[in-house]
Design a protein around this motif. Structure first.
Motif: not given
Length: 216
Positions: A102-131
């Motif tokens: 991927p070179a681009s990403l966008r968030l699709v919301r309940a009201a419709g999709p946001d604009d496409w952004l360069p994937v480099k806009t995404l700095r980090e993805v954090r997953l938090t698993h709580k048990v």
């Protein structure tokens, strides 16, 4: 490449699916109509104060009921669009395009999709698993939740993920997808033990004192 049920690859994009089903402004308005009925209940205290002061001022009961009904109706009419607007911001999925690297990403919301952004806009993805694990003798099983945080340039989006799989598998799949673009994927697991219910010491001591005085 690692795969995960939440990641669905199509011909044009790979989607991180958070929720499926109907969407759009009309659907948001329709599904918000029922929950908006709780708005008058949430604002019940000021409404009751108005009714109380009207009663003290000598207003007839029928007048008080009409005024309270009008206030409750206005509260509902205010709460309905406010709730619909809030739901419109809910993120249904994250699209990464093209599907392979991927070179681009966008968030699709309940009201419709946001604009496409360069994937480099995404700095980090954090997953938090709580048990939350059971205490000794607890009959309830452990409970797990999984949260996703997208660290975008200038904004953070926090999402609750439908949990039912392997968090490590999802993290590996996201790393395989986004790693070539330099996006850091981090998985953190937090464990705790469910609090043991405390006995009602006040009721117990009160019962013992009553029994003792009766015996004397």
């Amino acid at each position: 490449m690692a795969t995960d049920p939440l990641l669905r690859q199509g011909p044009d994009s790979t989607d991180l699916v958070l929720r499926v089903g109907p969407a759009g402004p009309a659907w948001n308005a329709l599904t918000s109509a029922g929950p908006a009925l709780f708005t008058p209940l949430a604002l019940g205290v000021p409404t009751l104060l108005v009714a109380f002061w009207m009663a003290l001022a000598g207003a007839r009961a029928s007048t008080v009921f009409v005024v309270v009904g009008v206030i409750a109706g206005l509260e509902y009419l205010i709460g309905w669009p406010a709730l619909a607007f809030s739901r419109a911001r809910d993120i249904l999925r994250v699209e990464f395009a093209p599907a392979g690297v991927p070179a681009s990403l966008r968030l699709v919301r309940a009201a419709g999709p946001d604009d496409w952004l360069p994937v480099k806009t995404l700095r980090e993805v954090r997953l938090t698993h709580k048990v939350v694990e059971p205490y000794q003798g607890d009959y309830k099983s452990a409970a797990s939740t999984l949260a996703l945080e997208l660290v975008l340039r200038g904004v953070r989006e926090r999402l609750a993920l439908p949990f039912g799989g392997d968090p490590q598998r999802l993290a590996d799949a996201l790393e395989d997808l986004l790693g070539p673009a330099g996006v850091v994927v981090e998985l953190r697991t937090e464990r705790s033990t469910r609090d043991r219910p405390q006995p009602n010491s006040g009721w117990t001591s009160g019962g013992s004192a009553s029994a003792g005085s009766g015996g004397g």
